[in-house]
Design a protein around this motif. Sequence first.
Motif, PDB file in Angstrom:
ATOM      1  N   SER A   1       0.542  -1.011   0.276  1.00 59.15           N
ATOM      2  CA  SER A   1      -0.331  -0.318  -0.208  1.00 59.15           C
ATOM      3  C   SER A   1       0.173   1.516   0.238  1.00 59.15           C
ATOM      4  O   SER A   1       0.623   2.395  -1.031  1.00 59.15           O
ATOM      5  N   LEU A   2       2.099   1.394   0.931  1.00 55.04           N
ATOM      6  CA  LEU A   2       2.653   2.156   0.865  1.00 55.04           C
ATOM      7  C   LEU A   2       3.828   2.606  -0.534  1.00 55.04           C
ATOM      8  O   LEU A   2       3.535   3.937  -0.521  1.00 55.04           O
ATOM      9  N   TRP A   3       4.011   1.482  -1.544  1.00 59.34           N
ATOM     10  CA  TRP A   3       4.265   2.379  -2.816  1.00 59.34           C
ATOM     11  C   TRP A   3       3.177   2.293  -2.984  1.00 59.34           C
ATOM     12  O   TRP A   3       3.709   3.129  -3.987  1.00 59.34           O
ATOM     13  N   TYR A   4       2.333   1.520  -3.150  1.00 58.34           N
ATOM     14  CA  TYR A   4       0.864   1.812  -4.477  1.00 58.34           C
ATOM     15  C   TYR A   4       0.730   3.427  -4.185  1.00 58.34           C
ATOM     16  O   TYR A   4       0.375   4.092  -5.484  1.00 58.34           O
ATOM     17  N   ALA A   5       0.376   4.443  -2.459  1.00 56.87           N
ATOM     18  CA  ALA A   5       0.086   5.283  -2.887  1.00 56.87           C
ATOM     19  C   ALA A   5       1.138   6.134  -3.259  1.00 56.87           C
ATOM     20  O   ALA A   5       0.372   7.512  -3.174  1.00 56.87           O
ATOM     21  N   ALA A   6       1.874   5.947  -3.065  1.00 57.95           N
ATOM     22  CA  ALA A   6       3.617   6.835  -3.925  1.00 57.95           C
ATOM     23  C   ALA A   6       3.382   6.950  -5.174  1.00 57.95           C
ATOM     24  O   ALA A   6       3.904   7.806  -5.732  1.00 57.95           O
ATOM     25  N   GLN A   7       2.346   5.870  -6.290  1.00 60.41           N
ATOM     26  CA  GLN A   7       2.707   6.509  -7.312  1.00 60.41           C
ATOM     27  C   GLN A   7       1.677   7.537  -7.882  1.00 60.41           C
ATOM     28  O   GLN A   7       0.824   7.907  -7.073  1.00 60.41           O
ATOM     29  N   PRO A   8       2.287   8.488  -8.983  1.00 60.02           N
ATOM     30  CA  PRO A   8       1.235   9.592  -9.524  1.00 60.02           C
ATOM     31  C   PRO A   8       0.245   9.404  -9.742  1.00 60.02           C
ATOM     32  O   PRO A   8       0.314   8.380 -10.121  1.00 60.02           O
ATOM     33  N   ALA A   9      -0.448  10.441  -9.795  1.00 57.59           N
ATOM     34  CA  ALA A   9      -1.501  10.680 -10.043  1.00 57.59           C
ATOM     35  C   ALA A   9      -1.470  10.252 -11.767  1.00 57.59           C
ATOM     36  O   ALA A   9      -0.595  10.246 -12.323  1.00 57.59           O
TER      37      ALA A   9
ATOM     38  N   VAL B   1      -0.045   4.860   6.713  1.00 55.31           N
ATOM     39  CA  VAL B   1       0.153   3.280   6.471  1.00 55.31           C
ATOM     40  C   VAL B   1       1.273   3.183   7.618  1.00 55.31           C
ATOM     41  O   VAL B   1       1.619   1.824   8.099  1.00 55.31           O
ATOM     42  N   LEU B   2       1.769   4.113   7.295  1.00 51.01           N
ATOM     43  CA  LEU B   2       3.161   3.748   8.547  1.00 51.01           C
ATOM     44  C   LEU B   2       2.761   3.449   9.901  1.00 51.01           C
ATOM     45  O   LEU B   2       2.628   2.733  10.719  1.00 51.01           O
ATOM     46  N   VAL B   3       2.106   4.191   9.900  1.00 45.09           N
ATOM     47  CA  VAL B   3       0.900   4.622  11.579  1.00 45.09           C
ATOM     48  C   VAL B   3       0.603   3.667  12.131  1.00 45.09           C
ATOM     49  O   VAL B   3       0.864   3.618  13.232  1.00 45.09           O
ATOM     50  N   ALA B   4      -0.455   3.348  10.930  1.00 46.75           N
ATOM     51  CA  ALA B   4      -0.788   1.972  11.125  1.00 46.75           C
ATOM     52  C   ALA B   4      -0.484   0.599  11.704  1.00 46.75           C
ATOM     53  O   ALA B   4      -0.250  -0.349  12.834  1.00 46.75           O
ATOM     54  N   ASN B   5       0.753   0.587  11.026  1.00 46.71           N
ATOM     55  CA  ASN B   5       1.835  -0.951  10.852  1.00 46.71           C
ATOM     56  C   ASN B   5       2.525  -0.514  12.383  1.00 46.71           C
ATOM     57  O   ASN B   5       2.895  -1.993  12.611  1.00 46.71           O
ATOM     58  N   GLY B   6       3.030   1.145  12.836  1.00 47.63           N
ATOM     59  CA  GLY B   6       3.424   1.529  13.869  1.00 47.63           C
ATOM     60  C   GLY B   6       2.512   0.837  15.218  1.00 47.63           C
ATOM     61  O   GLY B   6       3.353   0.840  15.995  1.00 47.63           O
ATOM     62  N   HIS B   7       1.615   1.534  15.003  1.00 48.44           N
ATOM     63  CA  HIS B   7       0.124   1.052  15.992  1.00 48.44           C
ATOM     64  C   HIS B   7       0.252  -0.649  16.256  1.00 48.44           C
ATOM     65  O   HIS B   7       0.164  -1.414  16.850  1.00 48.44           O
ATOM     66  N   HIS B   8       0.391  -1.399  15.246  1.00 47.14           N
ATOM     67  CA  HIS B   8       0.428  -2.541  15.215  1.00 47.14           C
ATOM     68  C   HIS B   8       1.240  -3.072  15.250  1.00 47.14           C
ATOM     69  O   HIS B   8       1.806  -4.348  16.425  1.00 47.14           O
ATOM     70  N   VAL B   9       2.866  -2.914  15.383  1.00 51.16           N
ATOM     71  CA  VAL B   9       3.930  -3.606  16.305  1.00 51.16           C
ATOM     72  C   VAL B   9       4.046  -2.940  17.561  1.00 51.16           C
ATOM     73  O   VAL B   9       4.378  -3.752  18.056  1.00 51.16           O
ATOM     74  N   LEU B  10       3.649  -1.636  17.990  1.00 55.92           N
ATOM     75  CA  LEU B  10       3.229  -2.069  19.039  1.00 55.92           C
ATOM     76  C   LEU B  10       2.676  -2.380  20.202  1.00 55.92           C
ATOM     77  O   LEU B  10       2.326  -2.419  21.067  1.00 55.92           O
ATOM     78  N   THR B  11       1.064  -2.581  19.642  1.00 58.26           N
ATOM     79  CA  THR B  11       0.677  -3.711  19.927  1.00 58.26           C
ATOM     80  C   THR B  11       0.606  -5.096  20.203  1.00 58.26           C
ATOM     81  O   THR B  11       1.217  -5.517  21.205  1.00 58.26           O
ATOM     82  N   ASP B  12       2.187  -5.745  19.174  1.00 55.24           N
ATOM     83  CA  ASP B  12       2.455  -6.833  19.442  1.00 55.24           C
ATOM     84  C   ASP B  12       3.616  -6.518  20.711  1.00 55.24           C
ATOM     85  O   ASP B  12       4.006  -8.212  21.183  1.00 55.24           O
TER      86      ASP B  12
END
Length: 302
Positions: A47-55, A134-145
């Motif tokens: 998702s991080l890669w795809y979101a960075a694709q240009p319009a 994407v990074l925030v959500a993944n970071g929260h998931h890591v902290l949950t772990d």
Amino acid sequence: MTASLAVAVVMLVGKGAAVALTGSAAILSDALESVVHLAATAMAGFSLWYAAQPADADHPYGHGKIAYFSSGVEGALILLAAVAIVWTAVLDLIRGPEVQQIGAGLLITGGLALVNLALGLTLVRVGRRTHSLVLVANGHHVLTDMWTSLGVVVGIGLVWWTGAVWLDPVVALVLGVNIVWTSGGLMRQAYSGLMETADPHETQRVLQVLDDAVVEGLIEGHHHVRHRRVNDQVWIDQHLLLPDDLTLTVAHDRATTVELRQRAIFPESRVQVTSHLEPRSHDHPAGAAHDIAAHTFTPHTS
């Protein structure tokens, strides 16, 4: 994100080894969460890669909204892990837990928790700075772990200290319920993003720039003010009221000044401002220009 994916693999292998050594339901619950975390991290990386694709022609506003979809999927996967953890804990309580080699399990789980703490804090900090959901959500998931692992360490430590093996599945049960709360937060955040819920603080800052411009005499009023955010991109649409006798060049210069000030309030975002310039004589009835400023967000009709 690459680091997060690599660490997720290490976590799964490490916790799998700890489960094999101890037979602990609490550590198994932690390992199950890591299985889900690995899948979610892979999704987040894409998702991080795809979101960075240009319009492009099919997506003129870019691809950033996949971040909200990714966050929702990650929240759902965390919820799935929580259900599996609770189920495993209940079965262990019914059958009677058996725990062995507790010292080795504590050492492995505690070390992995420290790694997750460092990674999770880094992901959340970078994600907030760059407005990357994407990074925030993944970071929260890591902290949950990490919190799950910490709870396991406490629980297994109590089992080791007291000899009460029933504490092992109880700790797993408590952790499972706590993880449900985290998953709900991620899914709510994803829903707000997909529905383009306006941030009231950002709204106030956008309107303040316009109100200040009116006081300075740059413009004579404003209406139809709307804004939306997708990750690190902000779009602002507005109608600016200007004196009837201005030349197009002067009107354009004034509008540009206002737009530059609005861009300045989002220094770490990509901002697109679209202004419709109107002569003051074409204004709506008295008071209509301030409806948006009153936060009604109701489009005006001529």
